[in-house]
Write a protein that holds these residues in place. Structure first.
Motif, PDB file in Angstrom:
ATOM      1  N   MET A 116       8.595  -4.292   0.290  1.00  0.00           N
ATOM      2  CA  MET A 116       8.153  -4.490  -1.149  1.00  0.00           C
ATOM      3  C   MET A 116       8.304  -5.653  -1.849  1.00  0.00           C
ATOM      4  N   ARG A 117       9.164  -6.465  -1.342  1.00  0.00           N
ATOM      5  CA  ARG A 117       9.507  -8.071  -1.702  1.00  0.00           C
ATOM      6  C   ARG A 117       8.632  -9.045  -1.004  1.00  0.00           C
ATOM      7  N   PHE A 118       8.448  -8.944   0.145  1.00  0.00           N
ATOM      8  CA  PHE A 118       7.745 -10.018   0.897  1.00  0.00           C
ATOM      9  C   PHE A 118       6.425  -9.467   1.813  1.00  0.00           C
ATOM     10  N   GLY A 119       6.270  -8.263   1.677  1.00  0.00           N
ATOM     11  CA  GLY A 119       5.172  -7.758   2.709  1.00  0.00           C
ATOM     12  C   GLY A 119       4.255  -6.822   2.087  1.00  0.00           C
ATOM     13  N   ALA A 120       3.811  -5.682   2.666  1.00  0.00           N
ATOM     14  CA  ALA A 120       2.517  -4.752   2.364  1.00  0.00           C
ATOM     15  C   ALA A 120       2.752  -4.113   0.927  1.00  0.00           C
ATOM     16  N   GLY A 121       4.066  -4.327   0.333  1.00  0.00           N
ATOM     17  CA  GLY A 121       4.264  -3.269  -1.012  1.00  0.00           C
ATOM     18  C   GLY A 121       4.375  -4.499  -2.018  1.00  0.00           C
ATOM     19  N   GLY A 126       3.548   2.370  -9.016  1.00  0.00           N
ATOM     20  CA  GLY A 126       3.565   3.711  -8.561  1.00  0.00           C
ATOM     21  C   GLY A 126       4.399   4.125  -7.521  1.00  0.00           C
ATOM     22  N   THR A 127       4.093   5.040  -6.656  1.00  0.00           N
ATOM     23  CA  THR A 127       4.843   5.453  -5.581  1.00  0.00           C
ATOM     24  C   THR A 127       4.323   4.997  -4.478  1.00  0.00           C
ATOM     25  N   VAL A 128       5.138   4.512  -3.602  1.00  0.00           N
ATOM     26  CA  VAL A 128       4.930   3.787  -2.239  1.00  0.00           C
ATOM     27  C   VAL A 128       6.013   4.196  -1.437  1.00  0.00           C
ATOM     28  N   ILE A 129       5.446   4.739  -0.412  1.00  0.00           N
ATOM     29  CA  ILE A 129       6.376   5.197   0.687  1.00  0.00           C
ATOM     30  C   ILE A 129       5.914   4.513   2.095  1.00  0.00           C
ATOM     31  N   LEU A 130       7.264   3.959   2.610  1.00  0.00           N
ATOM     32  CA  LEU A 130       7.266   3.189   3.792  1.00  0.00           C
ATOM     33  C   LEU A 130       7.799   3.908   4.960  1.00  0.00           C
ATOM     34  N   LEU A 131       7.001   4.403   5.823  1.00  0.00           N
ATOM     35  CA  LEU A 131       7.447   5.248   7.112  1.00  0.00           C
ATOM     36  C   LEU A 131       7.653   4.477   8.452  1.00  0.00           C
ATOM     37  N   THR A 132       8.891   4.427   8.869  1.00  0.00           N
ATOM     38  CA  THR A 132       9.071   3.657  10.430  1.00  0.00           C
ATOM     39  C   THR A 132       9.092   4.753  11.412  1.00  0.00           C
ATOM     40  N   PHE A 142       9.699   4.480  -3.207  1.00  0.00           N
ATOM     41  CA  PHE A 142       9.605   3.546  -4.130  1.00  0.00           C
ATOM     42  C   PHE A 142       8.734   4.170  -5.275  1.00  0.00           C
ATOM     43  N   VAL A 143       9.446   4.034  -6.432  1.00  0.00           N
ATOM     44  CA  VAL A 143       8.581   4.417  -7.644  1.00  0.00           C
ATOM     45  C   VAL A 143       8.586   3.170  -8.566  1.00  0.00           C
ATOM     46  N   ASP A 144       7.676   2.624  -8.835  1.00  0.00           N
ATOM     47  CA  ASP A 144       7.494   1.458  -9.443  1.00  0.00           C
ATOM     48  C   ASP A 144       8.445   0.231  -9.103  1.00  0.00           C
ATOM     49  N   GLY A 145       8.709   0.218  -7.834  1.00  0.00           N
ATOM     50  CA  GLY A 145       9.450  -0.808  -7.137  1.00  0.00           C
ATOM     51  C   GLY A 145      10.856  -0.609  -7.077  1.00  0.00           C
ATOM     52  N   VAL A 146      11.168   0.673  -7.630  1.00  0.00           N
ATOM     53  CA  VAL A 146      12.595   1.285  -7.603  1.00  0.00           C
ATOM     54  C   VAL A 146      13.072   2.024  -6.364  1.00  0.00           C
ATOM     55  N   VAL A 193       3.329  14.902   3.698  1.00  0.00           N
ATOM     56  CA  VAL A 193       4.250  13.982   3.029  1.00  0.00           C
ATOM     57  C   VAL A 193       3.540  13.614   1.461  1.00  0.00           C
ATOM     58  N   GLU A 194       2.001  13.478   1.952  1.00  0.00           N
ATOM     59  CA  GLU A 194       1.288  13.379   0.530  1.00  0.00           C
ATOM     60  C   GLU A 194       1.192  14.606  -0.399  1.00  0.00           C
ATOM     61  N   MET A 195       1.312  15.517   0.064  1.00  0.00           N
ATOM     62  CA  MET A 195       1.194  16.835  -0.554  1.00  0.00           C
ATOM     63  C   MET A 195       2.408  17.015  -1.406  1.00  0.00           C
ATOM     64  N   LEU A 196       3.461  16.485  -0.989  1.00  0.00           N
ATOM     65  CA  LEU A 196       4.701  16.664  -1.681  1.00  0.00           C
ATOM     66  C   LEU A 196       4.981  15.487  -2.633  1.00  0.00           C
ATOM     67  N   PHE A 197       4.466  14.182  -2.366  1.00  0.00           N
ATOM     68  CA  PHE A 197       4.766  13.107  -3.125  1.00  0.00           C
ATOM     69  C   PHE A 197       3.639  12.333  -3.691  1.00  0.00           C
ATOM     70  N   SER A 198       2.686  12.551  -3.244  1.00  0.00           N
ATOM     71  CA  SER A 198       1.138  12.004  -4.007  1.00  0.00           C
ATOM     72  C   SER A 198       1.249  10.548  -4.120  1.00  0.00           C
ATOM     73  N   PRO A 199       1.789   9.662  -2.999  1.00  0.00           N
ATOM     74  CA  PRO A 199       2.021   8.174  -3.053  1.00  0.00           C
ATOM     75  C   PRO A 199       0.446   7.713  -3.259  1.00  0.00           C
ATOM     76  N   GLU A 200       0.644   6.450  -3.899  1.00  0.00           N
ATOM     77  CA  GLU A 200      -0.320   5.451  -3.898  1.00  0.00           C
ATOM     78  C   GLU A 200      -0.815   4.970  -2.624  1.00  0.00           C
ATOM     79  N   LEU A 201       0.341   4.519  -1.958  1.00  0.00           N
ATOM     80  CA  LEU A 201       0.316   3.606  -0.432  1.00  0.00           C
ATOM     81  C   LEU A 201       1.105   4.309   0.267  1.00  0.00           C
ATOM     82  N   PHE A 202       0.571   4.268   1.565  1.00  0.00           N
ATOM     83  CA  PHE A 202       1.773   4.503   2.596  1.00  0.00           C
ATOM     84  C   PHE A 202       1.767   3.002   3.512  1.00  0.00           C
ATOM     85  N   ILE A 203       2.855   2.624   3.577  1.00  0.00           N
ATOM     86  CA  ILE A 203       3.119   1.692   4.690  1.00  0.00           C
ATOM     87  C   ILE A 203       3.855   1.968   6.179  1.00  0.00           C
TER      88      ILE A 203
END
Length: 250
Positions: A116-121, A126-132, A142-146, A193-203
């Motif tokens: 979120m600070r240096f990369g793809a986010g 909005g809602t961003v979800i990183l999955l490793t 993350f919701v609006d970066g939080v 996961v999308e059905m549960l959280f409706s993110p704008e972005l998956f990383i």
């Protein structure tokens, strides 16, 4: 400014000094194999080996593959030895490293903070979800970066199983799945996961992010944008160092 970061995974423990201005490793990382069983003492020895390799004497940030609450208490241990549960990881690592200041954070949360600070986010709202995807599946929401910490979405139930038992990189290797077969499983997981959280972005992070060209184009029917992690498998190290730096300034 440099801070040391260590990423503890199910297969390896890797670390390096991190340049926090650039969001990148300041030196080539050192990696040792995670001991099996991955007991607290065994893992702490591995961490000490990595830190000692650089002769580091300052603050250290560490990731852990489980829920971390109350500062540094381990609450879950899905891919390491169960004796980790209720261990004070801060006290353990601090003691093993000779009293160096240590900060412990969930591994996927650390990777997410770095992305979120240096990369793809970066600059994404909005809602961003990183999955490793690795030994298991880690998540950072993350919701609006939080950050919403300790989400552990790899343990959502998918077709009667922990999702990570079906769709992790380890599941691909253990099942000798083709990229197409594995991508189909990942697609089902992302749709859930999308059905549960409706993110704008998956990383998509973890070691598999280096091979995004082999599977991302095979994932269909997911409305959110899907991108590979830009920091790839170094995100956890960078995020751990970021959290340690924040702790020093409190």
């Amino acid at each position: 400014m440099q801070i040391f970061g260590v990423d503890i995974g199910g297969s390896g423990i890797k670390g390096a000094p991190v340049d926090l201005d650039k969001g990148d490793l300041a030196q080539e990382r050192c990696k040792v194999l995670t001991p099996h069983p991955a007991t607290p003492d065994g893992v702490a020895d591995g961490v000490k080996q990595v830190v000692d390799h650089f002769g580091w004497t300052g603050p250290v940030g560490l990731t852990f593959p489980g829920v971390i609450t109350g500062g540094a208490m381990v609450r879950t241990a899905a891919n390491v030895d169960k004796s980790w549960i209720d261990t004070d990881a801060g006290a353990l690592f601090g003691g093993r490293l000779g009293g160096l200041p240590v900060t412990v954070v969930n591994d996927a949360d650390a990777a997410g903070v770095a992305e979120m600070r240096f990369g793809a986010g970066r600059d994404r709202t909005g809602t961003v979800i990183l999955l490793t995807f690795g030994t298991g599946i880690g998540s950072a929401v993350f919701v609006d970066g939080v950050l919403v910490p300790n989400t552990e979405l790899g343990h959502l139930e998918l077709h009667g199983h922990d999702a990570e038992k079906r769709a992790s990189s380890k599941a691909k290797e253990d099942g000798e799945l083709s990229w197409e077969q594995w991508a189909h499983r990942v697609q089902k997981y992302l749709a859930h996961v999308e059905m549960l959280f409706s993110p704008e972005l998956f990383i998509i992070g973890g070691g598999v992010s280096r091979k995004a060209d082999k599977f991302l184009h095979l994932i269909e029917g997911v409305r959110a944008e899907i991108v590979p992690a830009q920091l790839q498998n170094n995100a956890g190290i960078v995020g751990a160092a970021m959290r340690a730096a924040e702790q020093q300034h409190r």
